[in-house]
Design an enzyme around this catalytic site. Structure first.
Site, PDB file in Angstrom:
ATOM      1  CE  LYS A   1      -3.842   2.055   2.611  1.00  0.00           C
ATOM      2  NZ  LYS A   1      -4.793   1.846   3.738  1.00  0.00           N
TER       3      LYS A   1
ATOM      4  CB  SER B   1      -7.610   3.933   2.806  1.00  0.00           C
ATOM      5  OG  SER B   1      -6.929   3.240   3.824  1.00  0.00           O
TER       6      SER B   1
ATOM      7  CB  SER C   1      -8.309   1.135   5.685  1.00  0.00           C
ATOM      8  OG  SER C   1      -8.849   2.424   5.646  1.00  0.00           O
TER       9      SER C   1
END
Lengths: 441, 441
Positions: free
Chosen positions: A79, A149, A173
């Site tokens: 990420k 996210s 997330s």
């Protein structure tokens, strides 16, 4: 063949690469081809550099068999709020466009030392906060969100572009994208995997998360990261007959959509049919305050986290971030401390409640992945995830169900803190039963 | 003149540089001369590059007056476990020798945005852990330690090489060097200043610390970092007549050396003479467990923090770090969670106790700075600091006393969480009285 390589799990890859049956370079080429085929649809990657990947792959192939690590050649999506020495970390923020601090987060350094192939950076919302989504689309229906996210990590694993990806979770997330993309994800006990080298939002909540397509893979990673229960569970599979599951609707159940309401009953029925005891658990009323407390913590911890960015480039921040940086809601320190202290008081309480059951089961999401709507590209509702994050308990998304529109929905298995191994053992048995829910990657 | 410039406080520097009465370049040259004169004795700096400093200074001089930040030209020493974009961060570890991730820690980014002159990197023990000290010596007696782990920061401020320095505290790493070097230091409430971009040891304990030679300076920094009490204290000075101080010997008092025992009584006498009410506070028995709980937290949080370094370069780690990375003491997760939960339970308890007094007063150290002995170069005993760190309370070292050997010893003022402003106001009055202890920089 190339297609098959993309479908390999972490444990399968390791078996082949460590023994030399599969060259990391060939494996990497198959994944690169998959990404190139799919990226215009899915947009999972914030940074993807085939030359760099192949270079790293060849270096791994040069490592003699006896020196190969336990994750030799495993491709990992990272990420883009997690620092990587050899790739930029751009945080989906104009401030950090092309920024490249040449630093490995602790989790990346550990994975690299284990022989993993750091494959690329996956899309995130700005600083893993914000309601506005990145370009990523759901691989199973590109008109829908992949969640957030950790949008790119969930999508990349769900789309067979990598077998393992790192996310983070401050609200929902990690777990929400797992449900939307139909994959497994583990949000471990808070700080069980070091959060050093992640952009910080909330020190109390931010947690490294893991995406895979198999429970075995999560078991392997947990062991390698020392996520070992004080008393490891028996090595024989769990027999569901005699197991006891606490179904926790939580205080936000009114947000449940029809697809969730339906599968909730199905899940209970499947487990009961398999011989398990199932009961609905009503949490003490005080747990209803966790939503507000979670918000107060995020806002006040964001107040210190985003100060530097705000002072440097206020005009380049998403208004959602600015709201934190200036404490727009005028949350007081008293409210912040009350939230911190009261939640801390509830952690051993929920550990004890969870320990009465084989595990707790709770929604991962309100329903199927919502449609993407410009300009917000909203990544979905995290209401069901917040409380478990701030309580620091391990949460595992188990896919299995299909919603009304054919999109995946998972359920969350939750155990007491630092009981990841027991939770994963339970997940094997539960996943088999949930497969009746007809979701298949 | 150059000597005088070195003696300026943060607030004095800002007044001169913002108005253009003092060029940052001239100021920087004076500090550089001071460092060059003293560094062979004190060894405060892990990285010191006059060319870079002067280049930054000239850039600051080019900023038009109306755009100058609130810390325009203030020279800051940055502990070498805190990332700086323009300087290496070497962590006093052979693994990170000459390592240079181009990244500013949030606190550095904020200071830079406020116009501060990032002056250099100050010596630390390896990863701000370990018993083994860096080359730094005490500026007031180079045969003695400057304390640790923020050795260089404490020494540099105490030796007039910079007016402000950043430290960190996980045990007693900010307050102990402050006492040994005879300067002020504030360890604020945990995470009130973001810890992002600091090497992580213990997420529950690590706290950014600040060194200055004046209380006004700490007040300015606190305000700029949003460390503002919910109810700010009156702006008139505190009148000691009517103030009430709780003297807390703590459960580790048996470690007090003769110099500390003597000044403890003097401090009480001085405050009483000034009209204050002074009483000894005996903390509930459970506070005696904080030492063991602190250790369990550090060991288990170090277990995840140091995993990457351990996997990458086990042979280059100090044995003290390795001990954490392999959980040598076999601390259990149960012990870790008990420590986390029980300490969390005590935080509001100690807040309440502290709020009964104008502030609490407690030892900063066991005595004067010990002699440096090779090869360990032990940086002194942190026993008196641990509990306040893990309880997250703001702690302020107020210098003032001289020990038997003429070395400085301070006392710690402690307030409830997020009451930095009240604590600093109190410190003004207390410092005036403690000046009778005859320590003067």
């Amino acid at each position: 063949m190339a297609q098959d390589l993309c479908k390999l799990s972490v444990t399968e890859v390791v078996k082949l690469t460590r023994s030399g049956k599969l060259k990391v370079e060939d494996y990497a080429k198959a994944l690169i081809a998959r990404v190139e085929e799919r990226d215009a649809t899915v947009h999972a990657w914030a940074y993807f550099n085939p030359t760099l990947i192949l270079d790293s792959a060849r270096k791994l192939d040069a490592v003699p068999a006896e020196k190969r690590g336990p994750l030799h050649g495993v491709a990992v999506g990272v990420k883009d709020v997690i620092y990587t020495k050899d790739m930029p970390t751009q945080q989906y923020s104009p401030i950090y466009k092309d920024d490249h601090p040449e630093l490995d987060a602790t989790v990346v350094l550990a994975l690299r030392s284990m022989g993993a192939l750091i494959f690329g950076k996956t899309h995130t919302t700005e600083f893993a906060t914000c309601q506005k989504g990145p370009p990523t689309c759901n691989p199973h229906d590109p008109t829908r969100t992949a969640g957030g996210s950790s949008s790119g990590s969930g999508a990349a694993v769900g789309d067979f572009q990598v077998p393992l990806a790192l996310g983070t979770q401050t609200g929902g997330s990690t777990i929400r994208p797992a449900s939307y993309n139909g994959v497994y994800a583990l949000k471990p006990t808070w700080n069980a995997i070091s959060r050093e080298g992640l952009k910080m939002y909330s020190i109390t909540c931010d947690t490294v998360g893991l995406y895979t397509r198999s429970i075995d893979d999560l078991e392997l990673i947990c062991e390698l990261f020392n996520l070992v229960d004080d008393t490891p569970p028996p090595s024989v599979p769990l027999n569901l007959s005699g197991a006891r599951f606490g179904f926790v609707k939580t205080h936000v159940w009114p947000k449940a959509e029809p697809s969730l309401i339906k599968l909730w009953e199905e899940a209970k029925a499947y487990l009961t049919q398999a011989g398990a005891v199932v009961e609905e658990v009503e949490l003490p009323e005080v747990f209803g305050k966790l939503g507000v407390w979670h918000r107060n913590i995020l806002h006040m911890e964001g107040f210190s986290s985003f100060l530097g960015d705000y002072l440097q480039s206020p005009e380049l921040l998403d208004p959602w971030v600015t709201k934190h940086a200036v404490n727009e809601g005028k949350t007081t320190r008293k409210e912040q401390l009350e939230a911190l202290d009261e939640i801390a008081r509830l952690r051993p309480v929920i550990d004890e409640i969870a320990s009465r059951y084989t595990c707790l089961i709770t929604p991962s999401v309100t329903g199927e992945a919502p449609f993407l709507e410009e300009p917000l590209r909203f990544t979905g509702d995290a209401s069901f995830n917040l409380m478990w994050t701030v309580l620091h308990l391990p949460v595992l998304n188990v896919p299995g169900f299909k919603g009304r529109n054919g999109m995946p929905i998972g359920l969350s298995l939750v155990g007491p803190r630092y009981h990841e191994q027991a939770l994963l053992r339970t997940a094997h048995a539960v996943a088999e039963v949930f497969a009746q829910g007809r979701w298949k990657l």
